[in-house]
Design a protein around this motif. Structure first.
Motif, PDB file in Angstrom:
ATOM      1  N   ASP A  17      33.873  19.736  -0.156  1.00  0.00           N
ATOM      2  CA  ASP A  17      32.742  19.021  -0.992  1.00  0.00           C
ATOM      3  C   ASP A  17      31.414  19.495  -0.694  1.00  0.00           C
ATOM      4  OD1 ASP A  17      34.868  17.082  -2.013  1.00  0.00           O
ATOM      5  OD2 ASP A  17      34.668  15.663  -0.396  1.00  0.00           O
ATOM      6  N   PHE A  18      31.154  19.811   0.714  1.00  0.00           N
ATOM      7  CA  PHE A  18      30.062  20.355   0.719  1.00  0.00           C
ATOM      8  C   PHE A  18      29.568  21.835   0.118  1.00  0.00           C
ATOM      9  CE2 PHE A  18      27.212  23.113   3.511  1.00  0.00           C
ATOM     10  CZ  PHE A  18      25.954  22.487   3.329  1.00  0.00           C
ATOM     11  N   GLU A  19      30.734  22.813   0.026  1.00  0.00           N
ATOM     12  CA  GLU A  19      30.696  23.909  -0.734  1.00  0.00           C
ATOM     13  C   GLU A  19      30.280  23.759  -2.164  1.00  0.00           C
ATOM     14  OE1 GLU A  19      33.488  26.723   0.478  1.00  0.00           O
ATOM     15  OE2 GLU A  19      33.015  26.488   2.742  1.00  0.00           O
ATOM     16  N   ALA A  20      31.001  22.642  -2.467  1.00  0.00           N
ATOM     17  CA  ALA A  20      31.040  22.236  -3.982  1.00  0.00           C
ATOM     18  C   ALA A  20      29.755  21.837  -4.513  1.00  0.00           C
ATOM     19  CB  ALA A  20      32.072  21.075  -4.351  1.00  0.00           C
ATOM     20  N   VAL A  21      28.852  21.099  -3.628  1.00  0.00           N
ATOM     21  CA  VAL A  21      27.578  20.733  -3.834  1.00  0.00           C
ATOM     22  C   VAL A  21      26.703  21.679  -4.176  1.00  0.00           C
ATOM     23  CG1 VAL A  21      25.467  19.463  -3.179  1.00  0.00           C
ATOM     24  CG2 VAL A  21      27.799  18.408  -2.900  1.00  0.00           C
ATOM     25  N   TRP A  22      26.908  23.186  -3.340  1.00  0.00           N
ATOM     26  CA  TRP A  22      26.002  23.981  -3.390  1.00  0.00           C
ATOM     27  C   TRP A  22      26.424  25.118  -4.541  1.00  0.00           C
ATOM     28  CZ3 TRP A  22      21.653  24.907  -0.668  1.00  0.00           C
ATOM     29  CH2 TRP A  22      21.588  24.186   0.632  1.00  0.00           C
ATOM     30  N   LYS A  23      27.715  25.249  -4.703  1.00  0.00           N
ATOM     31  CA  LYS A  23      28.196  25.821  -5.864  1.00  0.00           C
ATOM     32  C   LYS A  23      27.932  25.393  -7.263  1.00  0.00           C
ATOM     33  CE  LYS A  23      32.019  27.643  -3.276  1.00  0.00           C
ATOM     34  NZ  LYS A  23      33.554  27.924  -3.241  1.00  0.00           N
ATOM     35  N   ASN A  24      27.661  24.048  -7.323  1.00  0.00           N
ATOM     36  CA  ASN A  24      27.604  23.435  -8.580  1.00  0.00           C
ATOM     37  C   ASN A  24      26.046  22.886  -8.946  1.00  0.00           C
ATOM     38  OD1 ASN A  24      30.173  23.669  -9.438  1.00  0.00           O
ATOM     39  ND2 ASN A  24      30.748  22.185  -7.903  1.00  0.00           N
ATOM     40  N   ARG A  25      25.333  23.228  -7.905  1.00  0.00           N
ATOM     41  CA  ARG A  25      23.873  22.721  -7.941  1.00  0.00           C
ATOM     42  C   ARG A  25      23.013  23.399  -9.327  1.00  0.00           C
ATOM     43  NH1 ARG A  25      23.263  26.880  -5.046  1.00  0.00           N
ATOM     44  NH2 ARG A  25      21.364  27.874  -4.339  1.00  0.00           N
ATOM     45  N   ASP A  26      21.992  22.743  -9.557  1.00  0.00           N
ATOM     46  CA  ASP A  26      21.241  23.436 -10.575  1.00  0.00           C
ATOM     47  C   ASP A  26      20.117  24.133 -10.058  1.00  0.00           C
ATOM     48  OD1 ASP A  26      19.904  24.032 -12.774  1.00  0.00           O
ATOM     49  OD2 ASP A  26      19.367  22.122 -13.474  1.00  0.00           O
TER      50      ASP A  26
END
Length: 104
Positions: A17-26
Motif C-alpha cells: 500500500d505504501f509503494e502504491a501511494v508513491w507510484k500513483n501520486r500526482d
C-alpha cells in the motif's frame, strides 16, 4: 547540490500500500526549479519492531531550491491527502538533509 530524504517506518503488511501511494501520486517535482531526481528506497525489515524501512530521496541543485519547493503550492498539493491511505506507520517520517561536499 542538496539531497533531501525522509525515512518512513512502515508497519509490516503495509508495504505494498505504501509503494502504491508513491507510484500513483500526482507529482509535480519536475516542474520545480532545481529539481534533479527522485527515488523511493526500500530498506531492511525490522522483524523485532515490526516495520520495513523506506526512504524518499530527492536531489536538488541547491538547498534554496529545496526550501522553495517546501514553500510552494506544488508541495502543499502533493501533501494534501497525507494520512488518508491504508498505510500504517510507526511514528512520523524522519527528515534528513545533506549538502554535497564538493571534491570529496
Amino acid at each position: 547540490m542538496y539531497i533531501a530524504m525522509n525515512r518512513f517506518k512502515v508497519q509490516n503488511g503495509s508495504e505494498d500500500d505504501f509503494e502504491a501511494v508513491w507510484k500513483n501520486r500526482d507529482s509535480s517535482l519536475s516542474e520545480m526549479k532545481g529539481f534533479r531526481e527522485f527515488h523511493l528506497l526500500r530498506g531492511p525489515v525490522n522483524e523485532a519492531e515490526g516495520y520495513t524501512l523506506f526512504a524518499s530521496h530527492t536531489v536538488w541543485a541547491s538547498h534554496d531550491d529545496f526550501v522553495a519547493w517546501t514553500r510552494s503550492e506544488n508541495f502543499r498539493a502533493a501533501h494534501r491527502n497525507v494520512g488518508t491511505s491504508k498505510v500504517h506507520y510507526l511514528g512520523h517520517p524522519q527528515f534528513e538533509g545533506f549538502s554535497v561536499v564538493e571534491g570529496a
